[in-house]
Design an enzyme around this catalytic site. Sequence first.
Site, PDB file in Angstrom:
ATOM      1  N   GLY A  11      38.630  69.127  -1.909  1.00 16.61           N
ATOM      2  CA  GLY A  11      38.191  67.822  -1.409  1.00 16.61           C
ATOM      3  C   GLY A  11      38.123  67.780   0.114  1.00 16.61           C
ATOM      4  O   GLY A  11      38.349  68.785   0.796  1.00 16.61           O
ATOM      5  N   GLN A  12      37.832  66.579   0.636  1.00 18.76           N
ATOM      6  CA  GLN A  12      37.642  66.401   2.083  1.00 18.76           C
ATOM      7  C   GLN A  12      38.899  66.797   2.866  1.00 18.76           C
ATOM      8  O   GLN A  12      38.824  67.530   3.846  1.00 18.76           O
ATOM      9  CB  GLN A  12      37.296  64.923   2.371  1.00 18.76           C
ATOM     10  CG  GLN A  12      36.864  64.690   3.799  1.00 18.76           C
ATOM     11  CD  GLN A  12      36.927  63.219   4.210  1.00 18.76           C
ATOM     12  OE1 GLN A  12      37.423  62.359   3.488  1.00 18.76           O
ATOM     13  NE2 GLN A  12      36.416  62.927   5.385  1.00 18.76           N
ATOM     14  N   LEU A  13      40.055  66.327   2.423  1.00 18.21           N
ATOM     15  CA  LEU A  13      41.298  66.652   3.121  1.00 18.21           C
ATOM     16  C   LEU A  13      41.773  68.063   2.770  1.00 18.21           C
ATOM     17  O   LEU A  13      42.196  68.827   3.648  1.00 18.21           O
ATOM     18  CB  LEU A  13      42.378  65.623   2.730  1.00 18.21           C
ATOM     19  CG  LEU A  13      43.777  65.831   3.294  1.00 18.21           C
ATOM     20  CD1 LEU A  13      43.771  65.831   4.818  1.00 18.21           C
ATOM     21  CD2 LEU A  13      44.728  64.742   2.775  1.00 18.21           C
ATOM     22  N   LYS A  26      48.294  53.906  -5.906  1.00 23.53           N
ATOM     23  CA  LYS A  26      49.031  54.469  -4.759  1.00 23.53           C
ATOM     24  C   LYS A  26      50.386  53.767  -4.583  1.00 23.53           C
ATOM     25  O   LYS A  26      51.375  54.411  -4.233  1.00 23.53           O
ATOM     26  CB  LYS A  26      48.191  54.371  -3.480  1.00 23.53           C
ATOM     27  CG  LYS A  26      46.963  55.286  -3.461  1.00 23.53           C
ATOM     28  CD  LYS A  26      47.341  56.762  -3.457  1.00 23.53           C
ATOM     29  CE  LYS A  26      46.127  57.670  -3.334  1.00 23.53           C
ATOM     30  NZ  LYS A  26      46.461  59.095  -3.496  1.00 23.53           N
ATOM     31  N   GLY A  58      43.702  69.488  -5.745  1.00 23.53           N
ATOM     32  CA  GLY A  58      42.566  68.783  -5.128  1.00 23.53           C
ATOM     33  C   GLY A  58      42.128  69.455  -3.835  1.00 23.53           C
ATOM     34  O   GLY A  58      41.640  68.808  -2.905  1.00 23.53           O
ATOM     35  N   ASP A  85      43.521  71.530 -13.846  1.00 22.56           N
ATOM     36  CA  ASP A  85      43.498  70.086 -14.069  1.00 22.56           C
ATOM     37  C   ASP A  85      44.950  69.633 -14.084  1.00 22.56           C
ATOM     38  O   ASP A  85      45.707  69.972 -14.999  1.00 22.56           O
ATOM     39  CB  ASP A  85      42.815  69.785 -15.419  1.00 22.56           C
ATOM     40  CG  ASP A  85      42.769  68.287 -15.701  1.00 22.56           C
ATOM     41  OD1 ASP A  85      43.393  67.512 -14.946  1.00 22.56           O
ATOM     42  OD2 ASP A  85      42.103  67.905 -16.676  1.00 22.56           O
ATOM     43  N   TYR A 107      42.743  51.752  -7.277  1.00 19.51           N
ATOM     44  CA  TYR A 107      43.178  52.861  -6.422  1.00 19.51           C
ATOM     45  C   TYR A 107      44.457  52.461  -5.667  1.00 19.51           C
ATOM     46  O   TYR A 107      45.454  53.199  -5.662  1.00 19.51           O
ATOM     47  CB  TYR A 107      42.048  53.187  -5.442  1.00 19.51           C
ATOM     48  CG  TYR A 107      42.358  54.208  -4.391  1.00 19.51           C
ATOM     49  CD1 TYR A 107      42.472  55.554  -4.694  1.00 19.51           C
ATOM     50  CD2 TYR A 107      42.505  53.825  -3.053  1.00 19.51           C
ATOM     51  CE1 TYR A 107      42.736  56.493  -3.709  1.00 19.51           C
ATOM     52  CE2 TYR A 107      42.759  54.752  -2.060  1.00 19.51           C
ATOM     53  CZ  TYR A 107      42.876  56.084  -2.388  1.00 19.51           C
ATOM     54  OH  TYR A 107      43.127  57.014  -1.416  1.00 19.51           O
TER      55      TYR A 107
HETATM   56  P1  NAD Z   1      38.334  64.047  -2.389  1.00 24.84           P
HETATM   57  O1  NAD Z   1      37.778  63.107  -3.411  1.00 24.84           O
HETATM   58  O2  NAD Z   1      37.441  64.596  -1.347  1.00 24.84           O
HETATM   59  O3  NAD Z   1      39.064  65.249  -3.131  1.00 24.84           O
HETATM   60  C1  NAD Z   1      39.873  65.035  -4.266  1.00 24.84           C
HETATM   61  C2  NAD Z   1      39.824  66.314  -5.088  1.00 24.84           C
HETATM   62  O4  NAD Z   1      40.639  66.131  -6.233  1.00 24.84           O
HETATM   63  C3  NAD Z   1      38.414  66.666  -5.593  1.00 24.84           C
HETATM   64  O5  NAD Z   1      38.051  67.948  -5.122  1.00 24.84           O
HETATM   65  C4  NAD Z   1      38.527  66.605  -7.115  1.00 24.84           C
HETATM   66  O6  NAD Z   1      37.768  67.602  -7.762  1.00 24.84           O
HETATM   67  C5  NAD Z   1      40.025  66.836  -7.301  1.00 24.84           C
HETATM   68  N1  NAD Z   1      40.537  66.293  -8.567  1.00 24.84           N
HETATM   69  C6  NAD Z   1      40.295  65.088  -9.139  1.00 24.84           C
HETATM   70  N2  NAD Z   1      40.957  64.992 -10.308  1.00 24.84           N
HETATM   71  C7  NAD Z   1      41.646  66.145 -10.476  1.00 24.84           C
HETATM   72  C8  NAD Z   1      42.518  66.643 -11.485  1.00 24.84           C
HETATM   73  N3  NAD Z   1      42.795  65.941 -12.587  1.00 24.84           N
HETATM   74  N4  NAD Z   1      43.053  67.885 -11.317  1.00 24.84           N
HETATM   75  C9  NAD Z   1      42.753  68.614 -10.220  1.00 24.84           C
HETATM   76  N5  NAD Z   1      41.930  68.209  -9.243  1.00 24.84           N
HETATM   77  C10 NAD Z   1      41.381  66.992  -9.368  1.00 24.84           C
HETATM   78  O7  NAD Z   1      39.581  63.286  -1.714  1.00 24.84           O
HETATM   79  P2  NAD Z   1      40.184  63.516  -0.250  1.00 24.84           P
HETATM   80  O8  NAD Z   1      39.444  62.632   0.673  1.00 24.84           O
HETATM   81  O9  NAD Z   1      40.316  64.953   0.060  1.00 24.84           O
HETATM   82  O10 NAD Z   1      41.628  62.865  -0.454  1.00 24.84           O
HETATM   83  C11 NAD Z   1      42.774  63.649  -0.732  1.00 24.84           C
HETATM   84  C12 NAD Z   1      43.948  62.718  -0.966  1.00 24.84           C
HETATM   85  O11 NAD Z   1      44.137  61.892   0.191  1.00 24.84           O
HETATM   86  C13 NAD Z   1      43.735  61.767  -2.156  1.00 24.84           C
HETATM   87  O12 NAD Z   1      44.941  61.609  -2.850  1.00 24.84           O
HETATM   88  C14 NAD Z   1      43.330  60.476  -1.491  1.00 24.84           C
HETATM   89  O13 NAD Z   1      43.686  59.367  -2.275  1.00 24.84           O
HETATM   90  C15 NAD Z   1      44.105  60.526  -0.184  1.00 24.84           C
HETATM   91  N6  NAD Z   1      43.462  59.727   0.873  1.00 24.84           N
HETATM   92  C16 NAD Z   1      42.245  60.080   1.369  1.00 24.84           C
HETATM   93  C17 NAD Z   1      41.651  59.267   2.339  1.00 24.84           C
HETATM   94  C18 NAD Z   1      40.290  59.608   2.913  1.00 24.84           C
HETATM   95  O14 NAD Z   1      39.775  58.853   3.746  1.00 24.84           O
HETATM   96  N7  NAD Z   1      39.684  60.729   2.535  1.00 24.84           N
HETATM   97  C19 NAD Z   1      42.308  58.136   2.812  1.00 24.84           C
HETATM   98  C20 NAD Z   1      43.534  57.794   2.256  1.00 24.84           C
HETATM   99  C21 NAD Z   1      44.126  58.612   1.303  1.00 24.84           C
END
Ligand code: NAD
Length: 314
Positions: free
Chosen positions: A13-15, A145, A10, A51, A141
């Site tokens: 993504g944002q993190l 978790k 992932g 994936d 969700y």
């Molecule tokens: P995001 O949605 O920005 O990124 C998630 C990434 O996972 C995406 O790029 C997506 O393409 C990828 N993804 C989804 N399904 C997939 C799969 N089957 N195989 C491979 N990649 C896959 O999420 P984020 O904000 O970067 O969050 C990262 C983690 O931190 C997540 O587990 C989220 O639950 C957790 N989190 C985030 C926040 C927040 O505020 N952003 C808060 C609490 C927890």
Amino acid sequence: MKRERILVTGALGQLGTVLTSELRKMFGMDSIIASDLRECNGSDILYVQLDVADRAALQKIVDEYAVTQIYHLAAVLSANGEKQPLRTWDVNCNTFLNVLEVAKVNKLKRVFFPSSIAVFGTNVPKMNTPQAIALNPRTVYGISKVAGENWSQYYYDKFGLDVRSIRYPGLIGHQSLPGGGTTDYAVDIYHKAVRQETFNCYLRPDTHLPMMFITDAVRATLELMEAPKDNITIRTSYNLQGVSFSPEEIAESIKVHYPNFQILYSPDHRQEIADSWPKSLNDSDARADWKWAPQYGLQDITMEMISEIEKKKQ
Ligand code: NAD
């Protein structure tokens, strides 16, 4: 000493965007294998399309790159999750089980699992929510978790797998747009402010939620993952507190920079999710075990978000 090879799932993504870049600074460019479902175009970094639902594909990458640690960020987030509950359970739980199994079989050194404040339900104290309390989440969700936290504890107890985890609050960063969570407004609002547009907020003005600047969140993650194993006393997931504020408070902090900034409110289905979450968390275990301390307050976050988004606009 064995060289670390760290797989980040992932990672687009944002993190993941920010965490991957910090990991590269810490361990070296070719020690970090970024991966995601999506294609990554135009980059010379070490990247594989993966994936995580496909365990054989995950195993192949672990073999090919001699992976020693996995940061498993791939997930469907809270607000998006409610649109497709069964898919969310499937993605969030089965991908993590694949990671745990592969980590166990290949005797990986460490795994990181991001949990969330969504594990809590309406039956807990909203202020200074304790670390150890009944978890009755109200979203799929959150349910996924809680399951992930319990699997982390299980793999640690049964197989000695060193899984570490944080219950992140809403994350705020300028590097990429958020991925369908309930706290996304706290990123979108800055982009609208810099474009001098009115922001239509999907939460009520007084909805206080725990939030954290991405710089603090990434530092926390690396500090937890690098802490001595004996210091880690929580094997489900650590509470973490950064800053708590409401939409009207973030709007006030933006008006210091853009006095004409306008915010309107039309609460939608995300209000119900936000109402089921804590307003602040007791993170005394993280502070005691691995010396966690946040550095960014609301004014600092607003200043940095505005200045970085303004730079990109130029
Ligand atoms: P995001 O949605 O920005 O990124 C998630 C990434 O996972 C995406 O790029 C997506 O393409 C990828 N993804 C989804 N399904 C997939 C799969 N089957 N195989 C491979 N990649 C896959 O999420 P984020 O904000 O970067 O969050 C990262 C983690 O931190 C997540 O587990 C989220 O639950 C957790 N989190 C985030 C926040 C927040 O505020 N952003 C808060 C609490 C927890």
